[in-house]
Design a protein around this motif. Structure first.
Motif, mmCIF file in Angstrom:
data_model
loop_
_atom_site.group_PDB
_atom_site.id
_atom_site.type_symbol
_atom_site.label_atom_id
_atom_site.label_comp_id
_atom_site.label_asym_id
_atom_site.label_seq_id
_atom_site.Cartn_x
_atom_site.Cartn_y
_atom_site.Cartn_z
ATOM 1 N N UNK A 105 0.817 -1.214 0.000
ATOM 2 C CA UNK A 105 0.000 0.000 0.000
ATOM 3 C C UNK A 105 0.855 1.270 0.000
ATOM 4 N N UNK A 106 2.112 1.172 0.373
ATOM 5 C CA UNK A 106 2.974 2.353 0.474
ATOM 6 C C UNK A 106 3.408 2.893 -0.892
ATOM 7 N N UNK A 107 3.526 2.032 -1.884
ATOM 8 C CA UNK A 107 4.084 2.433 -3.169
ATOM 9 C C UNK A 107 3.234 3.481 -3.893
ATOM 10 N N UNK A 108 1.935 3.306 -3.917
ATOM 11 C CA UNK A 108 1.063 4.255 -4.621
ATOM 12 C C UNK A 108 1.183 5.677 -4.096
ATOM 13 N N UNK A 109 1.004 5.892 -2.781
ATOM 14 C CA UNK A 109 1.136 7.260 -2.253
ATOM 15 C C UNK A 109 2.536 7.852 -2.438
ATOM 16 N N UNK A 110 3.569 7.028 -2.232
ATOM 17 C CA UNK A 110 4.939 7.548 -2.390
ATOM 18 C C UNK A 110 5.162 7.986 -3.833
ATOM 19 N N UNK A 111 4.794 7.146 -4.791
ATOM 20 C CA UNK A 111 5.017 7.511 -6.189
ATOM 21 C C UNK A 111 4.175 8.713 -6.605
ATOM 22 N N UNK A 112 2.957 8.814 -6.096
ATOM 23 C CA UNK A 112 2.116 9.966 -6.432
ATOM 24 C C UNK A 112 2.791 11.266 -5.992
ATOM 25 N N UNK A 113 3.327 11.276 -4.787
ATOM 26 C CA UNK A 113 4.027 12.464 -4.277
ATOM 27 C C UNK A 113 5.298 12.720 -5.089
ATOM 28 N N UNK A 114 6.050 11.668 -5.380
ATOM 29 C CA UNK A 114 7.294 11.844 -6.141
ATOM 30 C C UNK A 114 7.028 12.382 -7.543
ATOM 31 N N UNK A 115 5.984 11.872 -8.214
ATOM 32 C CA UNK A 115 5.646 12.389 -9.542
ATOM 33 C C UNK A 115 5.230 13.856 -9.465
#
Length: 163
Positions: free
Chosen positions: A48-58
Motif C-alpha cells: 500500500x505504500x508504493x502508490x502514495x509515495x510515487x504519487x508524491x514523487x511524480x
C-alpha cells in the motif's frame, strides 16, 4: 501566480503523473499473481505504500520540471538551449521510469528491470546536475526521487537475486 504559470504547472505535474499511470497499468494486474509469488527482501515495504509515495514523487518531479520550464522566458538563447537540453534529459529519465514497470511487471523480468533502473538512477543524477545549473530548487525537489529509486534499486536487485 499568473494563470499561464498555473496551467503550465498543472501540465508539468500531469505529464509526470501520467508516467506513473502508465506504469500502474502493468503493475496492478501483476501484483496479486506473479509478484505475490516472488521471494522478497527483508526490507520490502508493504504494498500500500508504493502508490502514495510515487504519487508524491511524480508531483515533485512535475514541480521541478516546471521550475526549469519557467526559465525559458527569462531571455537569452543560451538559457533557452540549456532549458531545452535539461527538459530533454528529464524526459529521458521519465521514459526510463515508465518503462521500468513495463519490464518488471509487464514482462515479468526483474533482470531486465535491474538494468533499466541502473540507467534510470544515472539519468536522475544527470537531471539533477543539469537542473541545478538552471534552478537549484528544481534540483533539490528531485532528491527524494533519487533516494526512493536508490531504495527501489535495492529491492529490484534483491528480488532478482532471490528469484
Amino acid at each position: 501566480m499568473k494563470l499561464n504559470n498555473l496551467s503550465e504547472l498543472v501540465v508539468a505535474v500531469l505529464v509526470c503523473e501520467a508516467a506513473g499511470l502508465i506504469g500502474s497499468v502493468f503493475t496492478i494486474s501483476a501484483i496479486p499473481g506473479w509478484y505475490a509469488g516472488l521471494a522478497k527482501p527483508a526490507l520490502n515495504p508493504p504494498g500500500w505504500l508504493f502508490g502514495p509515495v510515487w504519487t508524491v514523487l511524480y508531483a515533485l518531479m512535475g514541480v521541478s520540471a516546471w521550475l526549469v520550464w519557467k526559465q525559458w522566458d527569462q531571455g537569452s538563447s543560451s538559457i533557452k538551449l540549456r532549458v531545452k537540453a535539461a527538459l530533454t534529459i528529464f524526459g529521458l529519465q521519465l521514459f526510463l521510469n515508465a518503462v521500468w514497470s513495463i519490464i518488471f511487471f509487464g514482462l515479468k523480468n526483474p533482470g531486465g528491470a535491474l538494468i533499466n533502473i541502473v540507467l534510470l538512477w544515472f539519468a536522475i543524477v544527470w537531471t539533477i546536475v543539469v537542473f541545478y545549473k538552471i534552478s537549484k530548487p528544481a534540483a533539490y525537489l528531485l532528491v527524494p526521487y533519487l533516494l526512493w529509486v536508490s531504495f527501489a534499486s535495492y529491492l529490484n536487485y534483491s528480488i532478482w537475486a532471490l528469484n
